[in-house]
Design a protein around this motif. Structure first.
Motif, PDB file in Angstrom:
ATOM      1  N   VAL A 135      44.027  42.412  38.744  1.00 58.70           N
ATOM      2  CA  VAL A 135      43.354  41.159  39.370  1.00 58.70           C
ATOM      3  C   VAL A 135      43.613  39.956  38.647  1.00 58.70           C
ATOM      4  O   VAL A 135      44.325  38.933  39.009  1.00 58.70           O
ATOM      5  N   VAL A 136      43.653  40.189  37.456  1.00 62.88           N
ATOM      6  CA  VAL A 136      43.714  38.811  36.390  1.00 62.88           C
ATOM      7  C   VAL A 136      45.339  38.556  36.447  1.00 62.88           C
ATOM      8  O   VAL A 136      45.548  37.411  36.378  1.00 62.88           O
ATOM      9  N   VAL A 137      46.192  39.412  36.146  1.00 62.47           N
ATOM     10  CA  VAL A 137      47.434  39.384  36.197  1.00 62.47           C
ATOM     11  C   VAL A 137      47.962  38.647  37.276  1.00 62.47           C
ATOM     12  O   VAL A 137      48.795  37.593  37.287  1.00 62.47           O
ATOM     13  N   THR A 172      36.730  37.303  38.947  1.00 60.69           N
ATOM     14  CA  THR A 172      37.065  37.957  37.640  1.00 60.69           C
ATOM     15  C   THR A 172      36.006  38.242  36.978  1.00 60.69           C
ATOM     16  O   THR A 172      35.850  39.222  36.209  1.00 60.69           O
ATOM     17  N   GLU A 173      35.187  37.138  36.824  1.00 61.73           N
ATOM     18  CA  GLU A 173      33.883  37.267  35.719  1.00 61.73           C
ATOM     19  C   GLU A 173      33.154  38.454  36.194  1.00 61.73           C
ATOM     20  O   GLU A 173      32.825  39.262  35.413  1.00 61.73           O
ATOM     21  N   GLU A 174      32.785  38.883  37.546  1.00 64.53           N
ATOM     22  CA  GLU A 174      32.122  39.737  37.888  1.00 64.53           C
ATOM     23  C   GLU A 174      32.662  41.135  37.593  1.00 64.53           C
ATOM     24  O   GLU A 174      32.123  42.205  37.154  1.00 64.53           O
ATOM     25  N   ALA A 175      34.026  41.050  37.806  1.00 56.68           N
ATOM     26  CA  ALA A 175      34.892  42.360  37.644  1.00 56.68           C
ATOM     27  C   ALA A 175      34.772  42.687  36.044  1.00 56.68           C
ATOM     28  O   ALA A 175      34.660  43.702  35.924  1.00 56.68           O
ATOM     29  N   SER A 184      41.756  49.144  34.613  1.00 56.48           N
ATOM     30  CA  SER A 184      43.115  48.538  34.908  1.00 56.48           C
ATOM     31  C   SER A 184      43.038  48.158  36.103  1.00 56.48           C
ATOM     32  O   SER A 184      43.895  47.185  36.546  1.00 56.48           O
ATOM     33  N   GLU A 185      42.081  48.123  37.237  1.00 57.82           N
ATOM     34  CA  GLU A 185      42.069  47.368  38.487  1.00 57.82           C
ATOM     35  C   GLU A 185      41.748  45.889  37.969  1.00 57.82           C
ATOM     36  O   GLU A 185      42.398  44.993  38.815  1.00 57.82           O
TER      37      GLU A 185
END
Length: 80
Positions: A13-15, A69-72, A8-9
């Motif tokens: 972040v993406v949103v 974002t890729e790492e997350a 959900s985090e």
């Protein structure tokens, strides 16, 4: 290993990044629209040319976060 985000985090972040990009994109469209309404077609084309050369249009959204974002997403996928 290291900092990890919940799914959900990651989504938040993406949103948030997408909202910022959408906001910036709409602002650029408004500038172009205004220039065209004022009959400044060449200035609008120059503005578009400058935007096309600006690598920040894509990279800023990724660089603003403490982790890309890729790492997350990778961290989130590894926990599944």
């Amino acid at each position: 290993m290291g900092w990890q985000m919940s799914e959900s985090e990651i989504q938040k972040v993406v949103v948030q990044a997408l909202r910022k990009q959408r906001h910036d994109f709409i602002n650029h469209l408004q500038v172009i629209h205004g220039l065209l309404q004022l009959g400044k077609g060449q200035r609008a084309l120059d503005y578009i040319d400058e935007l096309a050369k600006d690598p920040r249009l894509i990279s800023d959204a990724l660089e603003e976060r403490p982790s890309s974002t890729e790492e997350a997403v990778t961290d989130g996928n590894q926990r599944r």
